[in-house]
Design a protein around this motif. Structure first.
Motif, PDB file in Angstrom:
ATOM      1  N   CYS A   1       0.677  -1.160   0.319  1.00 50.49           N
ATOM      2  CA  CYS A   1       0.227  -0.010   0.243  1.00 50.49           C
ATOM      3  C   CYS A   1       0.907   1.642   0.019  1.00 50.49           C
ATOM      4  O   CYS A   1       2.061   1.561   1.057  1.00 50.49           O
TER       5      CYS A   1
ATOM      6  N   LEU B   1      -0.662   4.340  -0.015  1.00 53.65           N
ATOM      7  CA  LEU B   1      -1.523   5.603   0.307  1.00 53.65           C
ATOM      8  C   LEU B   1      -1.111   6.291   1.362  1.00 53.65           C
ATOM      9  O   LEU B   1      -0.910   7.700   1.925  1.00 53.65           O
ATOM     10  N   GLY B   2      -0.424   5.814   2.777  1.00 55.23           N
ATOM     11  CA  GLY B   2       0.423   6.833   3.185  1.00 55.23           C
ATOM     12  C   GLY B   2      -0.442   7.619   4.971  1.00 55.23           C
ATOM     13  O   GLY B   2      -0.385   8.174   5.065  1.00 55.23           O
ATOM     14  N   CYS B   3      -1.543   6.827   4.948  1.00 52.98           N
ATOM     15  CA  CYS B   3      -2.665   7.021   5.784  1.00 52.98           C
ATOM     16  C   CYS B   3      -2.103   7.091   6.746  1.00 52.98           C
ATOM     17  O   CYS B   3      -1.506   6.484   7.766  1.00 52.98           O
TER      18      CYS B   3
ATOM     19  N   CYS C   1      -2.267   4.545  10.030  1.00 55.70           N
ATOM     20  CA  CYS C   1      -3.037   3.604   9.878  1.00 55.70           C
ATOM     21  C   CYS C   1      -2.329   1.882  10.893  1.00 55.70           C
ATOM     22  O   CYS C   1      -1.087   1.973  11.802  1.00 55.70           O
ATOM     23  N   PHE C   2      -3.054   1.251  11.027  1.00 61.34           N
ATOM     24  CA  PHE C   2      -3.629  -0.158  11.510  1.00 61.34           C
ATOM     25  C   PHE C   2      -2.847  -1.057  11.437  1.00 61.34           C
ATOM     26  O   PHE C   2      -2.419  -2.105  11.665  1.00 61.34           O
TER      27      PHE C   2
ATOM     28  N   THR D   1       1.613  -3.544   6.191  1.00 58.18           N
ATOM     29  CA  THR D   1       1.231  -4.298   5.153  1.00 58.18           C
ATOM     30  C   THR D   1       2.172  -3.644   3.750  1.00 58.18           C
ATOM     31  O   THR D   1       1.496  -3.719   2.335  1.00 58.18           O
ATOM     32  N   HIS D   2       2.484  -2.030   3.908  1.00 55.94           N
ATOM     33  CA  HIS D   2       3.123  -1.194   3.364  1.00 55.94           C
ATOM     34  C   HIS D   2       4.229  -1.608   2.074  1.00 55.94           C
ATOM     35  O   HIS D   2       3.325  -1.373   1.116  1.00 55.94           O
TER      36      HIS D   2
ATOM     37  N   GLY E   1      -6.185  -4.836   3.185  1.00 57.17           N
ATOM     38  CA  GLY E   1      -4.537  -4.801   3.119  1.00 57.17           C
ATOM     39  C   GLY E   1      -4.472  -3.951   4.319  1.00 57.17           C
ATOM     40  O   GLY E   1      -4.571  -4.414   4.793  1.00 57.17           O
ATOM     41  N   GLY E   2      -2.297  -3.168   3.651  1.00 57.76           N
ATOM     42  CA  GLY E   2      -2.320  -3.330   2.312  1.00 57.76           C
ATOM     43  C   GLY E   2      -4.084  -2.411   1.624  1.00 57.76           C
ATOM     44  O   GLY E   2      -5.062  -1.934   1.705  1.00 57.76           O
ATOM     45  N   GLU E   3      -3.553  -2.751   0.068  1.00 57.31           N
ATOM     46  CA  GLU E   3      -4.824  -2.153  -0.955  1.00 57.31           C
ATOM     47  C   GLU E   3      -4.839  -2.699  -1.937  1.00 57.31           C
ATOM     48  O   GLU E   3      -4.045  -2.854  -3.501  1.00 57.31           O
TER      49      GLU E   3
ATOM     50  N   GLY F   1      -8.452   1.880   0.322  1.00 57.07           N
ATOM     51  CA  GLY F   1      -8.134   3.288   0.674  1.00 57.07           C
ATOM     52  C   GLY F   1      -8.694   4.338  -0.232  1.00 57.07           C
ATOM     53  O   GLY F   1      -8.713   5.240  -0.306  1.00 57.07           O
TER      54      GLY F   1
ATOM     55  N   TYR G   1      -7.952   6.333   5.869  1.00 56.59           N
ATOM     56  CA  TYR G   1      -8.710   6.117   7.290  1.00 56.59           C
ATOM     57  C   TYR G   1      -7.859   7.372   7.449  1.00 56.59           C
ATOM     58  O   TYR G   1      -6.865   7.944   7.185  1.00 56.59           O
TER      59      TYR G   1
END
Ligand code: SF4
Length: 179
Positions: free
Chosen positions: A28, A30-32, A35-36, A40-41, A69-71, A98, A125
């Motif tokens: 992923c 997206l870098g919120c 992130c919980f 998974t990134h 995910g992940g995304e 996301g 998120y």
């Protein structure tokens, strides 16, 4: 076609209506903030074929599959193939993403990836709007009901937390609490 995975849970009651196969994809960007699931990134994960995942879901007799995910929509082609392979089986499909609905609708590959989903829960998120219930990590996330298979009332009944203890003593915690 293969999906790159973070993990799989074969029976869950906290990730959508009924008993579900839960598939967490790996990767992923997206870098919120907050992130919980930062593990998974990174993009590198375990490859598993879409057909194998569908066979697993059918063998377990679950109601459906939740893709998280992940995304998932950063792997749009295998996600689209997964949805297309699930559709004739009668199993339901929920995608947690996301990306916002608008971002999905204006991108052909993302749009194709959710073509066979019954429900998409869409949007970044947002820590300041944390919710952690009914498949939404934060209150800004939008339900995109794509078929009549699931309804809001189905999500009201979901446990926020699920603790699973395997025969070998391995404990798995899942659900939206803490997300
Ligand atoms: S989209 Fe999901 S996995 Fe990706 S950073 Fe945001 S909360 Fe984390």
């Amino acid at each position: 076609m293969d999906l790159t995975l973070h993990g799989v849970l074969r029976r869950s009651r906290a990730n959508g209506p009924g008993e579900r196969l839960v598939v967490w994809v790996q990767g992923c960007s997206l870098g919120c903030p907050g992130c919980f699931n930062p593990g998974t990134h990174p993009a590198r994960g375990t490859a598993r074929s879409v057909d194998d995942l569908v066979a697993t879901a059918l063998a377990d007799g679950v109601e459906g599959v939740t893709l998280s995910g992940g995304e998932p929509l950063e792997q749009p082609a295998p996600v689209a193939a997964f949805g297309a392979a699930l559709r004739p089986t009668g199993l339901g499909l929920i995608v947690l993403t996301g990306f916002t609905r608008a971002e999905i609708e204006r991108d052909p590959a993302r749009r194709a990836a959710v073509a066979d989903a019954d429900l998409v829960v869409a949007g970044r998120y947002q820590r300041r709007r944390h919710l952690g219930a009914r498949l939404r990590g934060s209150a800004n996330k939008e339900y995109w009901w794509r078929t009549a298979r699931y309804r809001a009332a189905d999500l009201e009944a979901l446990p926020d937390l699920e603790v699973l203890i395997a025969a070998d003593g391995t404990v798995t915690t899942t659900g939206m609490v803490g997300t």
